[in-house]
Scaffold this motif. Structure first.
Motif, PDB file in Angstrom:
ATOM      1  N   TRP A  64       6.513  -3.685  -9.943  1.00 41.57           N
ATOM      2  CA  TRP A  64       6.417  -2.257 -10.231  1.00 41.57           C
ATOM      3  C   TRP A  64       6.435  -1.477  -8.923  1.00 41.57           C
ATOM      4  O   TRP A  64       5.853  -1.904  -7.925  1.00 41.57           O
ATOM      5  CB  TRP A  64       5.094  -1.934 -10.932  1.00 41.57           C
ATOM      6  N   LYS A  65       7.082  -0.332  -8.928  1.00 40.37           N
ATOM      7  CA  LYS A  65       6.973   0.667  -7.883  1.00 40.37           C
ATOM      8  C   LYS A  65       6.272   1.854  -8.502  1.00 40.37           C
ATOM      9  O   LYS A  65       6.639   2.307  -9.588  1.00 40.37           O
ATOM     10  CB  LYS A  65       8.344   1.117  -7.364  1.00 40.37           C
ATOM     11  N   MET A  66       5.253   2.343  -7.838  1.00 39.23           N
ATOM     12  CA  MET A  66       4.552   3.542  -8.274  1.00 39.23           C
ATOM     13  C   MET A  66       4.979   4.634  -7.293  1.00 39.23           C
ATOM     14  O   MET A  66       4.775   4.500  -6.085  1.00 39.23           O
ATOM     15  CB  MET A  66       3.045   3.304  -8.222  1.00 39.23           C
ATOM     16  N   ILE A  67       5.592   5.702  -7.811  1.00 41.00           N
ATOM     17  CA  ILE A  67       6.208   6.701  -6.945  1.00 41.00           C
ATOM     18  C   ILE A  67       5.685   8.102  -7.223  1.00 41.00           C
ATOM     19  O   ILE A  67       5.626   8.547  -8.368  1.00 41.00           O
ATOM     20  CB  ILE A  67       7.743   6.693  -7.099  1.00 41.00           C
ATOM     21  N   GLU A  68       5.310   8.783  -6.143  1.00 31.37           N
ATOM     22  CA  GLU A  68       4.957  10.195  -6.174  1.00 31.37           C
ATOM     23  C   GLU A  68       6.090  10.950  -5.482  1.00 31.37           C
ATOM     24  O   GLU A  68       6.371  10.720  -4.306  1.00 31.37           O
ATOM     25  CB  GLU A  68       3.651  10.431  -5.402  1.00 31.37           C
ATOM     26  N   GLU A 104       0.851  -1.193   0.000  1.00 29.92           N
ATOM     27  CA  GLU A 104       0.000   0.000   0.000  1.00 29.92           C
ATOM     28  C   GLU A 104       0.887   1.243   0.000  1.00 29.92           C
ATOM     29  O   GLU A 104       2.070   1.160   0.329  1.00 29.92           O
ATOM     30  CB  GLU A 104      -0.905  -0.013   1.231  1.00 29.92           C
ATOM     31  N   PRO A 105       0.336   2.410  -0.348  1.00 28.40           N
ATOM     32  CA  PRO A 105       1.145   3.631  -0.353  1.00 28.40           C
ATOM     33  C   PRO A 105       1.787   3.902   1.016  1.00 28.40           C
ATOM     34  O   PRO A 105       1.125   3.809   2.052  1.00 28.40           O
ATOM     35  CB  PRO A 105       0.136   4.726  -0.708  1.00 28.40           C
ATOM     36  N   ILE A 106       3.086   4.188   0.967  1.00 28.94           N
ATOM     37  CA  ILE A 106       3.878   4.495   2.161  1.00 28.94           C
ATOM     38  C   ILE A 106       4.657   5.777   1.897  1.00 28.94           C
ATOM     39  O   ILE A 106       5.233   5.949   0.815  1.00 28.94           O
ATOM     40  CB  ILE A 106       4.875   3.361   2.473  1.00 28.94           C
ATOM     41  N   GLU A 107       4.695   6.637   2.888  1.00 26.76           N
ATOM     42  CA  GLU A 107       5.481   7.869   2.768  1.00 26.76           C
ATOM     43  C   GLU A 107       6.859   7.633   3.376  1.00 26.76           C
ATOM     44  O   GLU A 107       6.981   7.168   4.507  1.00 26.76           O
ATOM     45  CB  GLU A 107       4.770   9.012   3.507  1.00 26.76           C
ATOM     46  N   ARG A 108       7.895   7.927   2.582  1.00 24.70           N
ATOM     47  CA  ARG A 108       9.275   7.778   3.066  1.00 24.70           C
ATOM     48  C   ARG A 108      10.235   8.490   2.132  1.00 24.70           C
ATOM     49  O   ARG A 108      10.010   8.559   0.927  1.00 24.70           O
ATOM     50  CB  ARG A 108       9.651   6.318   3.212  1.00 24.70           C
ATOM     51  N   PHE A 109      11.285   9.014   2.707  1.00 21.75           N
ATOM     52  CA  PHE A 109      12.371   9.650   1.959  1.00 21.75           C
ATOM     53  C   PHE A 109      11.889  10.718   0.976  1.00 21.75           C
ATOM     54  O   PHE A 109      12.404  10.839  -0.133  1.00 21.75           O
ATOM     55  CB  PHE A 109      13.213   8.608   1.206  1.00 21.75           C
ATOM     56  N   GLY A 110      10.888  11.468   1.346  1.00 27.08           N
ATOM     57  CA  GLY A 110      10.398  12.528   0.470  1.00 27.08           C
ATOM     58  C   GLY A 110       9.530  12.054  -0.678  1.00 27.08           C
ATOM     59  O   GLY A 110       9.282  12.792  -1.621  1.00 27.08           O
ATOM     60  N   THR A 111       9.080  10.800  -0.619  1.00 28.74           N
ATOM     61  CA  THR A 111       8.208  10.259  -1.672  1.00 28.74           C
ATOM     62  C   THR A 111       7.051   9.505  -1.019  1.00 28.74           C
ATOM     63  O   THR A 111       7.075   9.209   0.174  1.00 28.74           O
ATOM     64  CB  THR A 111       8.941   9.258  -2.596  1.00 28.74           C
ATOM     65  N   ILE A 112       6.071   9.191  -1.825  1.00 29.75           N
ATOM     66  CA  ILE A 112       5.045   8.220  -1.443  1.00 29.75           C
ATOM     67  C   ILE A 112       5.103   7.148  -2.514  1.00 29.75           C
ATOM     68  O   ILE A 112       5.108   7.454  -3.714  1.00 29.75           O
ATOM     69  CB  ILE A 112       3.634   8.847  -1.394  1.00 29.75           C
ATOM     70  N   ASP A 113       5.202   5.880  -2.098  1.00 36.00           N
ATOM     71  CA  ASP A 113       5.274   4.819  -3.097  1.00 36.00           C
ATOM     72  C   ASP A 113       4.404   3.641  -2.712  1.00 36.00           C
ATOM     73  O   ASP A 113       4.062   3.448  -1.552  1.00 36.00           O
ATOM     74  CB  ASP A 113       6.722   4.385  -3.340  1.00 36.00           C
ATOM     75  N   ALA A 114       4.032   2.882  -3.730  1.00 40.28           N
ATOM     76  CA  ALA A 114       3.253   1.657  -3.571  1.00 40.28           C
ATOM     77  C   ALA A 114       3.842   0.622  -4.527  1.00 40.28           C
ATOM     78  O   ALA A 114       4.545   0.975  -5.477  1.00 40.28           O
ATOM     79  CB  ALA A 114       1.783   1.909  -3.899  1.00 40.28           C
TER      80      ALA A 114
END
Length: 136
Positions: free
Chosen positions: A128-132, A108-118
Motif C-alpha cells: 500500500w502507498k498512503m498519499i497526501e 515512513e512519510p516522505i515529501e516528494r513531487f508535491g505529495t507526502i507518502d508512506a
C-alpha cells in the motif's frame, strides 16, 4: 444507465486475518461476509466511500486451479502485486495513528513531487502507498 466499478479484489492468505487488519488497523468496515460452502465472499469499505468495496479473496479453487492459486499466493507474499493507494488528508497523522494500531510500515512519510507518502503492507504482503496530495 449508471455504470462503474463496485468491487476490486486483493488476494489474501487468510480472510479472517485480512478482515481483522482492514477493520481494526485501517478503520474500514465490513460490507459483505458470506459463505456459500465453496467460496467465501468478503468485502470491506473505507468509511468515506459507500459505493466502492475492496474484496478480500483467497487465491485458488473455485476461481483458479490449486497450482495457480499457490503461484498467486506466492506472488502476493513477495510484494509482487501492484501497489494499492490510500488517499489521506494528513499522511503524518495517519501514519502515527496506524502505527499505534500495529500497522508495520515499509516506508515512513516522505515529501516528494508535491505529495507526502508512506508505505505499508497488509498481513498477506499486499503493498500500500498512503498519499497526501499537497497544494503547490
Amino acid at each position: 444507465m449508471s455504470q462503474g466499478i463496485e468491487v476490486v479484489g486483493v488476494y489474501v492468505r487468510d480472510q479472517d486475518e485480512a478482515l481483522e487488519f482492514y477493520v481494526e488497523k485501517l478503520g474500514f468496515r465490513v460490507h459483505t461476509d458470506v459463505n456459500n460452502g465453496y467460496f467465501r465472499w468478503v468485502t470491506v469499505q473505507h468509511p468515506e466511500q459507500s459505493s466502492f468495496q475492496l474484496g478480500l479473496f483467497v487465491p485458488g479453487p473455485p476461481v483458479q486451479d490449486e497450482a495457480t492459486g499457490q503461484a498467486l499466493a506466492a506472488l502476493v507474499a513477495k510484494g509482487a502485486m501492484p501497489a494499492l493507494v490510500l488517499a489521506v488528508n494528513d499522511c503524518r497523522a495517519a501514519y502515527a495513528q496506524m502505527k499505534t494500531r500495529g500497522v508495520e510500515f515499509t516506508q515512513e512519510p516522505i515529501e516528494r513531487f508535491g505529495t507526502i507518502d508512506a508505505g505499508f503492507r497488509d498481513p498477506s504482503g499486499n503493498g500500500w502507498k498512503m498519499i497526501e496530495r499537497r497544494e503547490v
